[in-house]
Design a protein around this motif. Structure first.
Motif, short mmCIF file in Angstrom:
data_model
loop_
_atom_site.label_atom_id
_atom_site.label_comp_id
_atom_site.label_asym_id
_atom_site.label_seq_id
_atom_site.Cartn_x
_atom_site.Cartn_y
_atom_site.Cartn_z
N ALA A 380 -3.47 -0.99 6.00
CA ALA A 380 -3.05 -2.33 5.54
C ALA A 380 -2.34 -2.24 4.19
O ALA A 380 -1.36 -2.96 3.94
N LEU A 381 -2.83 -1.36 3.33
CA LEU A 381 -2.19 -1.18 2.02
C LEU A 381 -0.78 -0.62 2.19
O LEU A 381 0.16 -1.06 1.51
N CYS A 382 -0.60 0.32 3.10
CA CYS A 382 0.74 0.86 3.37
C CYS A 382 1.68 -0.24 3.86
O CYS A 382 2.83 -0.33 3.41
N GLN A 383 1.18 -1.09 4.75
CA GLN A 383 2.03 -2.16 5.28
C GLN A 383 2.39 -3.17 4.19
O GLN A 383 3.53 -3.65 4.14
N ARG A 384 1.45 -3.50 3.32
CA ARG A 384 1.74 -4.43 2.24
C ARG A 384 2.79 -3.86 1.30
O ARG A 384 3.73 -4.55 0.89
N ASN A 385 2.61 -2.58 0.93
CA ASN A 385 3.59 -1.96 0.03
C ASN A 385 4.96 -1.84 0.67
O ASN A 385 6.00 -2.03 0.02
N LEU A 386 4.99 -1.52 1.97
CA LEU A 386 6.26 -1.40 2.68
C LEU A 386 6.99 -2.74 2.68
O LEU A 386 8.20 -2.80 2.42
#
Length: 528
Positions: A380-386
């Motif tokens: 989820a953190l990767c998706q938010r940052n992306l």
């Protein structure tokens, strides 16, 4: 960017690098001809000699010009076959003659009508680039009102005209910045002012059609905050004086772009996608791009830059230029200029969009890999940052494709002759989306727990039906087919629902692939 040279007399050798914006030079005695404006073209009795000199003066190798064609003689199918499918840039004339802005925004002398902007749009808040100040990988941005911007532009123009009359003033570096209004979401801000109509060749625009009805980020509370206008579409107005410019870049999402000059002239330099790795500092990793191709480029940091070969064109007032996906370009305003610019995507460049999105995802993942073990939800953190860094994440892309595919299925079922150009366009769209979903399956980018689309809820949603109607009108216009307004009765929705299994949800790329396959099996207009 270096100091702009005005009326300078320079002894120029064939290896000299200079700023690309100037007005006259004294050339070596063996080179005859005069510089035309700022475009670096010479009339010479020795064309091969002056071509080599121009190339050397700019410090880059120009190997050709962009084709120019007459828009009145161009059909959508011809444009798609010759330029979209082959990813080739082109300049197109005669697409803007009936635009309202060619009258409202242009004064009788052919220059921007700054008074019109001040009077009608002066209160708008816009982003303005300071062309002489770099900030990270772009020009420094300022926020100001349109009124303040045009007043500063008008003041600078008056001062420049005064300086032009002083041949003895060799000190042109007075610390004054060249300002360039960029990325003004004019259409969204002024929906009742019909400034122009998108030419049919550029109207198969999935990105802006989708954003007219949906936000790209479904869970906006967890992403970086944007105001309603700034993230609402990719239709822009650009305005800048002579000497304003845009650094080397490839367009957002690796989308297509088109840019039409309402007034003024631009100079474009293009680098083919096959050479894009040569303007980045780490081959294969693509982190930092050359900023200005006319400055001295650090050969240690960018060792491949000297191998680049470029295409060039001069875009005249009223001309429209098509920029394909992945073509890096740097642009200069040769005169005071106003342009309309759109970024867009469709079936022809969807693979480019996916490839960049997946690369950006892997880069994002790598950048925070050191906190994987301590993160409550690393994915989820990767998706938010992306999403915060690029404007779209994998989940957003999946929902975008799901809604667009469903809309295409609805339209496909409403078409009677399956051989029509519009029906064939639906075939292309659905087959391309299916291919992208198969790539997502291979990559493992989206799982059922991340996101889903409820089909009954979507198909009964008035917002989705408006989306389908706008899609239908767009394709009818592109293919010049009669637009008989079609409502979507309950039995029609039930037929579409029959393309799915009993769970009535699309939870993964695999679900969407299966639904497209069922559509092909059950539809009266199956995929070819």
């Amino acid at each position: 960017m270096g100091r702009i040279l005005k009326r300078a007399e320079l002894k120029v050798s064939l290896s000299t690098r200079v700023s690309p914006i100037f007005t006259s030079f004294t050339f070596p005695s063996n080179l005859t001809g005069n510089l035309i404006g700022d475009s670096h073209f010479f009339f010479s009795q020795e064309p091969q000699l002056w071509e080599r000199s121009i190339i050397s003066l700019m410090g880059i190798e120009i190997v050709g010009q962009i084709d120019k064609i007459n828009g009145k003689e161009l059909s959508y199918n011809d444009f798609a076959e010759r330029y979209l499918a082959k990813s080739q840039p082109v300049v197109i004339s005669d697409l803007t003659e009936d635009w309202r802005v060619r009258e409202d925004w242009v004064a009788e002398n052919g220059l921007p009508n700054l008074n019109f902007f001040a009077t009608h749009f002066g209160k708008s808040r816009v982003q303005v680039a300071d062309c002489d100040r770099r900030e990270y990988t772009d020009q420094k941005r300022l926020e100001m009102s349109v009124l303040d911007f045009v007043e500063q532009w008008d003041k600078d123009s008056v001062e420049d005209n005064g300086e032009d009359g002083d041949d003895d003033d060799d000190d042109d570096d007075d610390g004054k910045s060249v300002l360039y209004l960029k990325d003004w979401h004019f259409v969204k801000e002024y929906p009742n002012y019909t400034a122009y109509k998108t030419p049919p060749s550029f109207s198969d625009d999935w990105l802006n059609l989708y954003l007219d009805h949906y936000q790209m980020h479904e869970d906006r509370e967890n992403f970086q905050k944007y105001d309603q206008i700034s993230c609402s579409d990719y239709r822009f107005v650009y305005m800048g004086g002579k000497g304003s410019w845009t650094p080397l870049h490839a367009d957002v999402f690796r989308s297509y772009s088109w840019s039409a000059n309402v007034c003024g002239r631009k100079r474009w330099l293009f680098l083919p996608p096959s050479q894009s790795h040569l303007v980045y500092d780490r081959q294969g990793y693509m982190k930092n791009c050359v900023y200005n191709i006319f400055e001295e480029v650090n050969e240690t940091k960018f060792p491949g830059f000297k191998e680049t070969t470029w295409l060039e064109c001069i875009q005249e007032s009223g001309d429209t230029i098509f920029v394909p996906s992945g073509w890096h370009h740097q642009v200069y305003n040769l005169e005071d200029t106003i342009s309309i610019n759109h970024n867009w995507l469709n079936a022809y460049n969807l693979a480019c969009v996916w490839d960049l999105l997946w690369k950006d995802y892997k880069d994002t993942e790598e950048s925070i890999e050191d906190i994987r073990d301590i993160s409550d939800d690393f994915e989820a953190l990767c998706q938010r940052n992306l999403a915060a860094n690029t404007g779209m994440n994998l989940n957003d892309f999946f929902i975008f494709m799901s809604r667009f595919a469903l809309g295409n299925m609805v339209l496909q079922e409403s078409l009677n002759p399956c051989s029509s150009a519009m029906a064939q366009n639906m075939v292309l769209n659905l087959s391309t989306i299916k291919t992208m979903m198969m790539k997502m399956i291979s990559a493992g980018g989206v799982t059922a727990k991340d996101v889903s689309l409820d089909l009954r809820e979507t198909l009964e949603d008035p917002q989705f039906l408006r989306f389908c109607r706008d899609m239908r009108r767009t394709y009818k216009m592109i293919h010049k087919e009669e637009d008989n307004e079609v409502l979507f009765p309950e039995e029609f929705l039930l037929k579409i629902m029959g393309f799915t299994d009993q769970k009535m949800q699309i939870c993964s790329p695999k679900d969407l692939v299966e639904m497209i396959d069922r559509c092909n099996t059950c539809s009266s207009n199956p995929l070819a």
